[in-house]
Design a protein around this motif. Structure first.
Motif, PDB file in Angstrom:
ATOM      1  N   ALA A   1      27.528  65.940  66.130  1.00 38.69           N
ATOM      2  CA  ALA A   1      26.791  66.496  64.997  1.00 38.69           C
ATOM      3  C   ALA A   1      25.291  66.340  65.238  1.00 38.69           C
ATOM      4  O   ALA A   1      24.854  65.417  65.933  1.00 38.69           O
ATOM      5  N   LEU A   2      24.537  67.247  64.649  1.00 40.45           N
ATOM      6  CA  LEU A   2      23.090  67.166  64.694  1.00 40.45           C
ATOM      7  C   LEU A   2      22.586  66.899  63.284  1.00 40.45           C
ATOM      8  O   LEU A   2      23.047  67.509  62.324  1.00 40.45           O
ATOM      9  N   ALA A   3      21.644  65.983  63.151  1.00 46.41           N
ATOM     10  CA  ALA A   3      21.064  65.652  61.849  1.00 46.41           C
ATOM     11  C   ALA A   3      19.547  65.746  61.947  1.00 46.41           C
ATOM     12  O   ALA A   3      18.944  65.194  62.876  1.00 46.41           O
ATOM     13  N   PHE A   4      18.935  66.461  61.013  1.00 47.40           N
ATOM     14  CA  PHE A   4      17.474  66.564  60.989  1.00 47.40           C
ATOM     15  C   PHE A   4      16.875  65.271  60.459  1.00 47.40           C
ATOM     16  O   PHE A   4      17.434  64.628  59.567  1.00 47.40           O
ATOM     17  N   ASP A   5      15.737  64.894  60.996  1.00 49.62           N
ATOM     18  CA  ASP A   5      15.056  63.671  60.575  1.00 49.62           C
ATOM     19  C   ASP A   5      14.227  63.942  59.322  1.00 49.62           C
ATOM     20  O   ASP A   5      12.992  63.905  59.357  1.00 49.62           O
ATOM     21  N   ASN A   6      14.909  64.223  58.230  1.00 43.49           N
ATOM     22  CA  ASN A   6      14.224  64.485  56.963  1.00 43.49           C
ATOM     23  C   ASN A   6      13.452  63.261  56.482  1.00 43.49           C
ATOM     24  O   ASN A   6      12.338  63.373  55.979  1.00 43.49           O
TER      25      ASN A   6
ATOM     26  N   ALA B   1      25.423  60.048  72.093  1.00 42.04           N
ATOM     27  CA  ALA B   1      26.002  58.717  71.899  1.00 42.04           C
ATOM     28  C   ALA B   1      26.226  58.483  70.411  1.00 42.04           C
ATOM     29  O   ALA B   1      25.360  58.767  69.591  1.00 42.04           O
ATOM     30  N   GLY B   2      27.400  58.013  70.063  1.00 39.88           N
ATOM     31  CA  GLY B   2      27.716  57.779  68.660  1.00 39.88           C
ATOM     32  C   GLY B   2      28.112  59.042  67.915  1.00 39.88           C
ATOM     33  O   GLY B   2      28.425  58.999  66.731  1.00 39.88           O
TER      34      GLY B   2
END
Length: 179
Positions: free
Chosen positions: A1-6, A158-159
């Motif tokens: 998954a990709l998560a934006f650094d909000n 990773a993770g």
């Protein structure tokens, strides 16, 4: 998954305003139930607390939808609460445009009287008058990376979760605080 650094993007945005001398910083947040709203508000709060201004965050935060009208209405409410506010951080660029409209209607100049900043770097942000300081999320690059991950052309992070950085884009809507 990709998560934006909000969270990190919002923290950098508020830190930018703090370095310009702003202390009365209002926050027009998105809907309470949204994760994006929570993460961006956490980043703002982190920066304010690090500056010793965390006590003011709740009183100077108004939640609403991610639309122009919300930015307009929330900014009028925030001006009632704190007439001497010097900056408004908006949940996104559309909300920021509503905030700008409310400030102009109240006779406030942007950025001379009140700095305004948004989030997302939507296409109109560079063309607003003044051009909007914002946080850019690299949507195209993230989409391409997600495609590579989904097709197995790139190793999984990773993770299982990779954080996509958010970049501060400083434009004409923010300036040094007066006085």
């Amino acid at each position: 998954a990709l998560a934006f650094d909000n969270r990190g993007g919002a923290r950098r945005l508020t830190e930018h305003l703090l370095t310009l001398g702003h202390q009365r910083i209002a926050y027009v947040a998105g809907p309470v139930e949204r994760t994006t709203t929570r993460h961006r508000l956490e980043g703002h709060r982190d920066a304010m607390e690090a500056a010793g201004l965390g006590d003011a965050v709740d009183a100077l935060t108004v939640h609403g939808p991610y639309d122009r009208r919300s930015g307009y209405d929330a900014t009028l409410e925030l001006l009632r609460r704190e007439p001497a506010l010097t900056a408004v951080v908006a949940a996104n660029d559309t909300v920021a445009l509503g905030a700008c409209a409310a400030l102009r209607e109240q006779g406030r100049s942007i950025p001379d009287d009140v700095s305004v900043a948004g989030f997302d770097d939507l296409p109109f942000s560079a063309d607003a008058m003044p051009a909007l300081t914002t946080v850019r999320l690299p949507l195209h690059e993230a989409g391409a990376r997600a495609g590579r991950l989904a097709m197995g052309r790139e190793a999984a992070p990773a993770g299982g979760i990779a954080t996509v950085p958010a970049d501060l884009v400083v434009r004409g809507s923010t300036a040094a605080a007066r006085g």
